[in-house]
Design a protein around this motif. Structure first.
Motif, PDB file in Angstrom:
ATOM      1  N   ASN A  35     -25.753 -23.381  30.103  1.00 25.41           N
ATOM      2  CA  ASN A  35     -26.574 -22.004  29.746  1.00 25.41           C
ATOM      3  C   ASN A  35     -26.814 -21.196  30.948  1.00 25.41           C
ATOM      4  OD1 ASN A  35     -28.431 -20.305  29.070  1.00 25.41           O
ATOM      5  ND2 ASN A  35     -30.079 -21.925  28.393  1.00 25.41           N
ATOM      6  N   SER A  36     -26.298 -19.984  31.190  1.00 25.87           N
ATOM      7  CA  SER A  36     -26.466 -19.211  32.272  1.00 25.87           C
ATOM      8  C   SER A  36     -27.506 -18.438  32.333  1.00 25.87           C
ATOM      9  CB  SER A  36     -25.248 -18.689  32.943  1.00 25.87           C
ATOM     10  OG  SER A  36     -24.578 -18.011  31.770  1.00 25.87           O
ATOM     11  N   SER A  37     -28.176 -18.197  31.108  1.00 23.33           N
ATOM     12  CA  SER A  37     -29.007 -16.914  30.682  1.00 23.33           C
ATOM     13  C   SER A  37     -30.417 -16.920  31.510  1.00 23.33           C
ATOM     14  CB  SER A  37     -29.209 -16.904  29.330  1.00 23.33           C
ATOM     15  OG  SER A  37     -30.058 -15.986  29.024  1.00 23.33           O
ATOM     16  N   SER A  38     -30.866 -16.183  31.703  1.00 26.85           N
ATOM     17  CA  SER A  38     -32.008 -15.754  32.533  1.00 26.85           C
ATOM     18  C   SER A  38     -33.083 -15.337  31.577  1.00 26.85           C
ATOM     19  CB  SER A  38     -32.092 -14.774  33.448  1.00 26.85           C
ATOM     20  OG  SER A  38     -31.473 -13.634  33.076  1.00 26.85           O
ATOM     21  N   CYS A  39     -32.631 -15.042  30.181  1.00 24.14           N
ATOM     22  CA  CYS A  39     -33.653 -14.739  29.100  1.00 24.14           C
ATOM     23  C   CYS A  39     -34.518 -15.992  28.668  1.00 24.14           C
ATOM     24  CB  CYS A  39     -32.802 -14.431  27.810  1.00 24.14           C
ATOM     25  SG  CYS A  39     -31.371 -13.309  28.379  1.00 24.14           S
ATOM     26  N   LYS A  40     -35.688 -15.547  28.297  1.00 26.83           N
ATOM     27  CA  LYS A  40     -36.678 -16.413  27.800  1.00 26.83           C
ATOM     28  C   LYS A  40     -36.478 -16.502  26.143  1.00 26.83           C
ATOM     29  CE  LYS A  40     -40.589 -15.647  30.565  1.00 26.83           C
ATOM     30  NZ  LYS A  40     -41.846 -15.164  30.751  1.00 26.83           N
ATOM     31  N   PRO A  41     -36.096 -17.645  25.666  1.00 24.64           N
ATOM     32  CA  PRO A  41     -35.410 -17.751  24.324  1.00 24.64           C
ATOM     33  C   PRO A  41     -36.531 -17.330  23.428  1.00 24.64           C
ATOM     34  CG  PRO A  41     -35.326 -19.839  25.633  1.00 24.64           C
ATOM     35  CD  PRO A  41     -36.127 -19.037  26.649  1.00 24.64           C
ATOM     36  N   GLN A  42     -36.079 -16.448  22.298  1.00 29.95           N
ATOM     37  CA  GLN A  42     -36.785 -15.999  21.228  1.00 29.95           C
ATOM     38  C   GLN A  42     -36.482 -16.634  19.903  1.00 29.95           C
ATOM     39  OE1 GLN A  42     -37.199 -11.628  21.692  1.00 29.95           O
ATOM     40  NE2 GLN A  42     -37.498 -11.711  23.814  1.00 29.95           N
ATOM     41  N   ALA A  43     -37.388 -16.507  19.046  1.00 32.98           N
ATOM     42  CA  ALA A  43     -36.819 -16.971  17.692  1.00 32.98           C
ATOM     43  C   ALA A  43     -36.223 -15.840  17.173  1.00 32.98           C
ATOM     44  CB  ALA A  43     -38.433 -17.102  17.045  1.00 32.98           C
ATOM     45  N   CYS A  44     -35.275 -16.312  16.446  1.00 27.23           N
ATOM     46  CA  CYS A  44     -34.151 -15.410  15.563  1.00 27.23           C
ATOM     47  C   CYS A  44     -33.884 -16.048  14.024  1.00 27.23           C
ATOM     48  CB  CYS A  44     -32.738 -15.561  15.961  1.00 27.23           C
ATOM     49  SG  CYS A  44     -32.546 -14.967  17.733  1.00 27.23           S
ATOM     50  N   PRO A  45     -34.053 -15.197  13.110  1.00 24.13           N
ATOM     51  CA  PRO A  45     -33.801 -15.882  11.739  1.00 24.13           C
ATOM     52  C   PRO A  45     -32.569 -16.591  11.499  1.00 24.13           C
ATOM     53  CG  PRO A  45     -33.396 -13.499  11.911  1.00 24.13           C
ATOM     54  CD  PRO A  45     -33.818 -13.782  13.147  1.00 24.13           C
ATOM     55  N   PRO A  46     -32.924 -17.683  11.171  1.00 24.18           N
ATOM     56  CA  PRO A  46     -31.631 -18.785  10.960  1.00 24.18           C
ATOM     57  C   PRO A  46     -30.546 -17.959   9.933  1.00 24.18           C
ATOM     58  CG  PRO A  46     -33.504 -19.986  10.735  1.00 24.18           C
ATOM     59  CD  PRO A  46     -34.009 -18.576  10.630  1.00 24.18           C
ATOM     60  N   ASP A  53     -26.492 -13.467  25.981  1.00 18.56           N
ATOM     61  CA  ASP A  53     -26.829 -11.969  26.392  1.00 18.56           C
ATOM     62  C   ASP A  53     -28.074 -11.340  26.004  1.00 18.56           C
ATOM     63  OD1 ASP A  53     -24.651 -11.151  27.630  1.00 18.56           O
ATOM     64  OD2 ASP A  53     -23.433 -11.310  25.841  1.00 18.56           O
ATOM     65  N   CYS A  54     -29.069 -12.461  25.549  1.00 20.78           N
ATOM     66  CA  CYS A  54     -30.345 -11.913  25.181  1.00 20.78           C
ATOM     67  C   CYS A  54     -30.435 -11.225  23.833  1.00 20.78           C
ATOM     68  CB  CYS A  54     -31.169 -11.276  26.204  1.00 20.78           C
ATOM     69  SG  CYS A  54     -30.984 -12.125  27.839  1.00 20.78           S
ATOM     70  N   PHE A  55     -29.670 -11.406  22.747  1.00 20.80           N
ATOM     71  CA  PHE A  55     -29.912 -10.894  21.651  1.00 20.80           C
ATOM     72  C   PHE A  55     -29.635 -11.696  20.344  1.00 20.80           C
ATOM     73  CE2 PHE A  55     -25.492 -10.368  21.255  1.00 20.80           C
ATOM     74  CZ  PHE A  55     -25.255  -9.745  20.308  1.00 20.80           C
ATOM     75  N   CYS A  56     -30.216 -11.733  19.306  1.00 24.19           N
ATOM     76  CA  CYS A  56     -29.993 -12.450  18.161  1.00 24.19           C
ATOM     77  C   CYS A  56     -28.596 -12.240  17.733  1.00 24.19           C
ATOM     78  CB  CYS A  56     -31.121 -12.426  17.172  1.00 24.19           C
ATOM     79  SG  CYS A  56     -32.515 -12.716  17.418  1.00 24.19           S
ATOM     80  N   ALA A  57     -27.700 -13.529  17.552  1.00 23.84           N
ATOM     81  CA  ALA A  57     -26.353 -13.076  17.067  1.00 23.84           C
ATOM     82  C   ALA A  57     -26.025 -14.481  16.300  1.00 23.84           C
ATOM     83  CB  ALA A  57     -25.461 -12.814  17.906  1.00 23.84           C
ATOM     84  N   LEU A  58     -25.111 -14.218  15.419  1.00 17.03           N
ATOM     85  CA  LEU A  58     -24.653 -15.677  14.499  1.00 17.03           C
ATOM     86  C   LEU A  58     -23.079 -16.120  15.115  1.00 17.03           C
ATOM     87  CD1 LEU A  58     -24.867 -16.936  11.871  1.00 17.03           C
ATOM     88  CD2 LEU A  58     -23.199 -15.529  10.857  1.00 17.03           C
ATOM     89  N   LEU A 160     -18.652 -22.819   9.525  1.00 16.90           N
ATOM     90  CA  LEU A 160     -19.142 -21.398   9.123  1.00 16.90           C
ATOM     91  C   LEU A 160     -20.461 -21.327   8.736  1.00 16.90           C
ATOM     92  CD1 LEU A 160     -15.568 -20.981   7.341  1.00 16.90           C
ATOM     93  CD2 LEU A 160     -16.263 -20.559   9.908  1.00 16.90           C
ATOM     94  N   LEU A 161     -21.160 -20.441   9.122  1.00 15.91           N
ATOM     95  CA  LEU A 161     -22.565 -20.011   8.800  1.00 15.91           C
ATOM     96  C   LEU A 161     -22.572 -18.671   8.124  1.00 15.91           C
ATOM     97  CD1 LEU A 161     -24.349 -21.221  12.260  1.00 15.91           C
ATOM     98  CD2 LEU A 161     -23.843 -22.572  10.134  1.00 15.91           C
ATOM     99  N   GLY A 162     -23.535 -18.360   7.477  1.00 13.05           N
ATOM    100  CA  GLY A 162     -24.057 -17.088   6.908  1.00 13.05           C
ATOM    101  C   GLY A 162     -22.635 -16.416   6.202  1.00 13.05           C
ATOM    102  N   PRO A 163     -22.760 -15.117   6.662  1.00 16.23           N
ATOM    103  CA  PRO A 163     -21.514 -14.290   6.030  1.00 16.23           C
ATOM    104  C   PRO A 163     -19.836 -15.014   6.450  1.00 16.23           C
ATOM    105  CG  PRO A 163     -22.569 -13.114   7.720  1.00 16.23           C
ATOM    106  CD  PRO A 163     -23.374 -14.297   7.496  1.00 16.23           C
ATOM    107  N   TYR A 164     -19.987 -15.733   7.484  1.00 16.55           N
ATOM    108  CA  TYR A 164     -18.504 -16.261   7.951  1.00 16.55           C
ATOM    109  C   TYR A 164     -18.031 -17.053   6.948  1.00 16.55           C
ATOM    110  CZ  TYR A 164     -19.971 -14.847  12.716  1.00 16.55           C
ATOM    111  OH  TYR A 164     -20.215 -13.997  13.646  1.00 16.55           O
TER     112      TYR A 164
END
Length: 226
Positions: A35-46, A53-58, A160-164
């Motif tokens: 984990n090389s991110s400097s972002c503070k973790p945030q809650a994302c919808p499962p 990269d500091c954004f919610c992604a699947l 495979l999660l969600g739409p995948y």
């Protein structure tokens, strides 16, 4: 990116200071997470997750194993592996996160997590179908170049999660599932073989009738001569 062993007895060795400082990878129950991110973790919808990269992604989850790596300590090769894997898949290193642990063999088991590329605030939060199929086919077609250092790999499967779940089972052009497509092809081949066999039998039967007709004619001519 570097490895963190904070609290490990090995950190008493001053030559390992660069692995024992804050940041980098963390140790959890014998598994190691890069984990090389400097972002503070945030809650994302499962099932979306907060990416490096500091954004919610699947993420696309890939179960992967090195069968006979040329090392017993993976720590010095973290960056090399990231470069090897992302270069082979034509991805950015920011798109890969992974955990790993040793299994009997010894074999190195990995859980790879690939995230869509972040460009700006309009970036997609999922891989599109073509990119998803491209990445998975690179694994299933064994198209990632072999490495003398990391050795041959085993593909254990995709999670495979969600739409995948829907996207990966479809043919990229027709939308027909892979299983259905295989069934159609196999059925077509079976029909072609059956039809060919029937035609062959009919041709042989016609030839045999002609042969019997000629034979009877010749027998009649022979009898008349006598």
């Amino acid at each position: 990116m570097y490895f963190r062993l904070d609290g490990n007895p090995l950190c008493s060795n001053k030559t390992l200071d660069h692995f024992c400082g804050p940041g980098g990878a963390t140790v959890t129950n014998g598994s190691f997470t890069t984990n090389s991110s400097s972002c503070k973790p945030q809650a994302c919808p499962p099932p979306y997750e907060y990416s490096v990269d500091c954004f919610c992604a699947l993420p696309l989850l890939v179960a992967y194993r090195l069968k006979s790596p040329g090392f017993s300590d993976f720590t010095p090769y973290l960056d090399d592996f990231e470069t090897y894997m992302t270069t082979g898949l034509q991805l950015s290193t920011d798109q890969l996160e992974y955990t790993f642990y040793w299994q009997a063999g010894p074999r190195l088991r990995m859980d790879l997590r690939f995230f869509p590329l972040y460009v700006n605030n309009t970036s997609n939060h999922t891989f599109n179908r073509s990119e998803l199929l491209r990445i998975t086919s690179m694994f299933t077609g064994w198209l990632i170049q072999d490495s003398d250092l990391f050795g041959p790999y085993e593909l254990l499967g995709f999670d495979l999660l969600g739409p995948y779940k829907d996207e990966i089972g479809k043919d990229s052009k027709s939308g027909i599932s892979t299983g259905a497509l295989v069934g159609i092809v196999v059925g077509g081949i079976a029909c072609a073989v059956t039809l060919s066999a029937i035609v062959t039998l009919l041709i042989l039967r016609i030839k045999m009738r002609g042969y019997h007709t000629v034979s009877k004619r010749r027998q009649g001519e022979f009898c008349n001569m006598n």
